[in-house]
Design a protein around this motif. Structure first.
Motif, PDB file in Angstrom:
ATOM      1  N   ARG A  13      31.063  49.433  45.644  1.00 48.14           N
ATOM      2  CA  ARG A  13      30.150  50.442  45.176  1.00 48.14           C
ATOM      3  C   ARG A  13      30.058  51.020  44.207  1.00 48.14           C
ATOM      4  NH1 ARG A  13      29.820  55.733  44.195  1.00 48.14           N
ATOM      5  NH2 ARG A  13      32.537  56.189  43.823  1.00 48.14           N
ATOM      6  N   ARG A  14      31.078  50.810  43.082  1.00 46.66           N
ATOM      7  CA  ARG A  14      31.220  51.664  41.187  1.00 46.66           C
ATOM      8  C   ARG A  14      30.592  50.345  40.995  1.00 46.66           C
ATOM      9  NH1 ARG A  14      34.006  55.672  39.902  1.00 46.66           N
ATOM     10  NH2 ARG A  14      35.452  57.111  41.493  1.00 46.66           N
ATOM     11  N   PHE A  15      30.383  49.121  41.292  1.00 49.04           N
ATOM     12  CA  PHE A  15      30.575  48.192  40.061  1.00 49.04           C
ATOM     13  C   PHE A  15      29.584  47.059  40.770  1.00 49.04           C
ATOM     14  CE2 PHE A  15      35.007  49.459  38.569  1.00 49.04           C
ATOM     15  CZ  PHE A  15      34.177  50.238  37.527  1.00 49.04           C
ATOM     16  N   PRO A  16      28.465  47.606  41.337  1.00 49.13           N
ATOM     17  CA  PRO A  16      27.405  46.605  42.599  1.00 49.13           C
ATOM     18  C   PRO A  16      27.176  45.100  41.897  1.00 49.13           C
ATOM     19  CG  PRO A  16      26.274  48.607  41.589  1.00 49.13           C
ATOM     20  CD  PRO A  16      27.816  48.848  40.557  1.00 49.13           C
ATOM     21  N   ARG A  17      27.158  44.815  40.395  1.00 49.66           N
ATOM     22  CA  ARG A  17      26.723  43.833  39.668  1.00 49.66           C
ATOM     23  C   ARG A  17      27.809  42.928  39.461  1.00 49.66           C
ATOM     24  NH1 ARG A  17      22.612  45.746  35.864  1.00 49.66           N
ATOM     25  NH2 ARG A  17      23.351  44.250  34.794  1.00 49.66           N
ATOM     26  N   ALA A  18      29.022  43.412  39.729  1.00 50.97           N
ATOM     27  CA  ALA A  18      30.522  42.992  39.449  1.00 50.97           C
ATOM     28  C   ALA A  18      30.468  41.256  40.332  1.00 50.97           C
ATOM     29  CB  ALA A  18      31.082  43.827  39.796  1.00 50.97           C
ATOM     30  N   SER A  19      31.600  40.574  40.075  1.00 47.10           N
ATOM     31  CA  SER A  19      31.803  39.850  40.583  1.00 47.10           C
ATOM     32  C   SER A  19      33.186  39.872  40.783  1.00 47.10           C
ATOM     33  CB  SER A  19      31.895  38.044  40.000  1.00 47.10           C
ATOM     34  OG  SER A  19      32.161  37.154  41.379  1.00 47.10           O
ATOM     35  N   ILE A  20      33.957  40.158  42.172  1.00 46.11           N
ATOM     36  CA  ILE A  20      35.782  40.033  42.137  1.00 46.11           C
ATOM     37  C   ILE A  20      36.359  38.914  42.775  1.00 46.11           C
ATOM     38  CG2 ILE A  20      36.862  41.885  43.235  1.00 46.11           C
ATOM     39  CD1 ILE A  20      34.692  44.331  43.663  1.00 46.11           C
ATOM     40  N   GLU A  21      36.665  38.528  41.972  1.00 46.78           N
ATOM     41  CA  GLU A  21      37.708  37.325  42.578  1.00 46.78           C
ATOM     42  C   GLU A  21      39.081  37.805  42.655  1.00 46.78           C
ATOM     43  OE1 GLU A  21      36.208  34.660  42.089  1.00 46.78           O
ATOM     44  OE2 GLU A  21      34.950  35.361  41.214  1.00 46.78           O
ATOM     45  N   PRO A  22      40.114  36.731  43.199  1.00 48.69           N
ATOM     46  CA  PRO A  22      41.131  36.611  43.292  1.00 48.69           C
ATOM     47  C   PRO A  22      41.960  36.850  42.065  1.00 48.69           C
ATOM     48  CG  PRO A  22      39.799  34.883  45.012  1.00 48.69           C
ATOM     49  CD  PRO A  22      39.330  35.776  43.664  1.00 48.69           C
ATOM     50  N   ALA A  23      42.614  37.315  42.883  1.00 48.18           N
ATOM     51  CA  ALA A  23      44.167  37.509  40.825  1.00 48.18           C
ATOM     52  C   ALA A  23      44.474  36.286  40.621  1.00 48.18           C
ATOM     53  CB  ALA A  23      44.747  38.240  41.413  1.00 48.18           C
ATOM     54  N   ASP A  24      44.405  35.986  39.604  1.00 46.88           N
ATOM     55  CA  ASP A  24      45.554  34.338  39.503  1.00 46.88           C
ATOM     56  C   ASP A  24      46.598  34.772  38.822  1.00 46.88           C
ATOM     57  OD1 ASP A  24      44.454  35.170  37.016  1.00 46.88           O
ATOM     58  OD2 ASP A  24      43.372  34.001  36.476  1.00 46.88           O
ATOM     59  N   PRO A  25      47.422  34.194  37.821  1.00 45.95           N
ATOM     60  CA  PRO A  25      48.748  34.608  37.828  1.00 45.95           C
ATOM     61  C   PRO A  25      48.079  35.827  36.445  1.00 45.95           C
ATOM     62  CG  PRO A  25      49.025  31.911  38.177  1.00 45.95           C
ATOM     63  CD  PRO A  25      47.162  32.978  38.498  1.00 45.95           C
ATOM     64  N   ALA A  26      47.480  35.233  35.659  1.00 42.94           N
ATOM     65  CA  ALA A  26      47.569  36.290  34.138  1.00 42.94           C
ATOM     66  C   ALA A  26      47.476  37.220  34.893  1.00 42.94           C
ATOM     67  CB  ALA A  26      45.820  35.618  33.357  1.00 42.94           C
ATOM     68  N   MET A  27      46.045  37.992  35.651  1.00 42.01           N
ATOM     69  CA  MET A  27      45.730  39.211  36.175  1.00 42.01           C
ATOM     70  C   MET A  27      46.875  39.204  37.283  1.00 42.01           C
ATOM     71  SD  MET A  27      44.128  41.314  36.651  1.00 42.01           S
ATOM     72  CE  MET A  27      42.323  41.040  36.626  1.00 42.01           C
ATOM     73  N   ALA A  28      48.003  38.998  37.825  1.00 42.96           N
ATOM     74  CA  ALA A  28      49.053  39.075  38.703  1.00 42.96           C
ATOM     75  C   ALA A  28      50.039  39.509  37.238  1.00 42.96           C
ATOM     76  CB  ALA A  28      49.782  38.475  39.420  1.00 42.96           C
ATOM     77  N   GLU A  29      50.137  39.484  36.240  1.00 35.94           N
ATOM     78  CA  GLU A  29      51.230  40.175  34.722  1.00 35.94           C
ATOM     79  C   GLU A  29      50.307  41.245  34.893  1.00 35.94           C
ATOM     80  OE1 GLU A  29      52.357  38.818  31.370  1.00 35.94           O
ATOM     81  OE2 GLU A  29      51.737  36.782  32.491  1.00 35.94           O
ATOM     82  N   LEU A  30      48.943  41.281  34.726  1.00 35.50           N
ATOM     83  CA  LEU A  30      48.911  42.312  33.859  1.00 35.50           C
ATOM     84  C   LEU A  30      48.637  43.718  35.085  1.00 35.50           C
ATOM     85  CD1 LEU A  30      44.952  41.954  32.929  1.00 35.50           C
ATOM     86  CD2 LEU A  30      46.379  42.636  31.712  1.00 35.50           C
ATOM     87  N   VAL A  31      48.447  43.265  36.368  1.00 33.74           N
ATOM     88  CA  VAL A  31      48.534  44.334  37.151  1.00 33.74           C
ATOM     89  C   VAL A  31      49.976  44.983  37.426  1.00 33.74           C
ATOM     90  CG1 VAL A  31      49.024  44.386  40.033  1.00 33.74           C
ATOM     91  CG2 VAL A  31      47.286  44.190  39.003  1.00 33.74           C
ATOM     92  N   ALA A  32      51.235  43.831  37.455  1.00 34.43           N
ATOM     93  CA  ALA A  32      52.521  44.111  37.009  1.00 34.43           C
ATOM     94  C   ALA A  32      52.941  44.999  35.699  1.00 34.43           C
ATOM     95  CB  ALA A  32      53.551  42.863  36.871  1.00 34.43           C
ATOM     96  N   GLY A  33      52.606  44.822  34.897  1.00 35.02           N
ATOM     97  CA  GLY A  33      52.178  46.298  33.731  1.00 35.02           C
ATOM     98  C   GLY A  33      51.987  47.141  34.086  1.00 35.02           C
TER      99      GLY A  33
END
Length: 136
Positions: A13-33
């Motif tokens: 809804r907020r980002f209608p033109r975005a492509s939302i992808e499953p988290a990869d290891p790099a994203m998991a590290e950001l989420v942990a941060g």
């Protein structure tokens, strides 16, 4: 975007033109941060931020990041700190436009009378974040 209580449908809804992808290891590290930033605000990780906004919003967000853990500032304080003391409402609007909760600590801004004001994720959560920081 870093937020509380938003699911994939809210992101679309907020980002209608975005492509939302499953988290990869790099994203998991950001989420942990990001989780660490909530749990241990006194040890804020240096996470990369890519936030778009007007020059005024950017100035407000930079000022928010200068508020020490466990402290608060009023919307008037923030407006004055960015050189626009009459722009208290605009400072509040910029604060509310922050898309990365906690990393840009918009929860540390309160009303001049000391009351909490608003928070996109509810006043209970805002108070809990402030209490956690004061306990550190």
């Amino acid at each position: 975007r870093l937020s509380f209580d938003e699911d994939e449908s809210e992101l679309y809804r907020r980002f209608p033109r975005a492509s939302i992808e499953p988290a990869d290891p790099a994203m998991a590290e950001l989420v942990a941060g990001a989780v660490e930033a909530v749990e241990r605000p006194d040890r804020m990780p240096d996470l990369p931020l890519d936030v778009a906004g007007t020059a005024f919003q950017q100035a407000v967000w930079a000022e928010l990041r200068r508020i020490p853990v466990g402290e608060t500032r009023s919307y008037a304080d923030i407006a004055a700190a960015v050189g626009k003391p009459a722009a208290v409402r605009a400072a509040g609007s910029a604060n509310g436009a922050n898309n990365v909760a906690v990393l840009i600590p918009c929860h540390r801004v309160i009303r001049t009378d000391g009351s909490l004001g608003g928070y996109a994720y509810g006043l209970e959560r805002k108070q809990a974040l402030l209490d956690r920081e004061k306990a550190r």
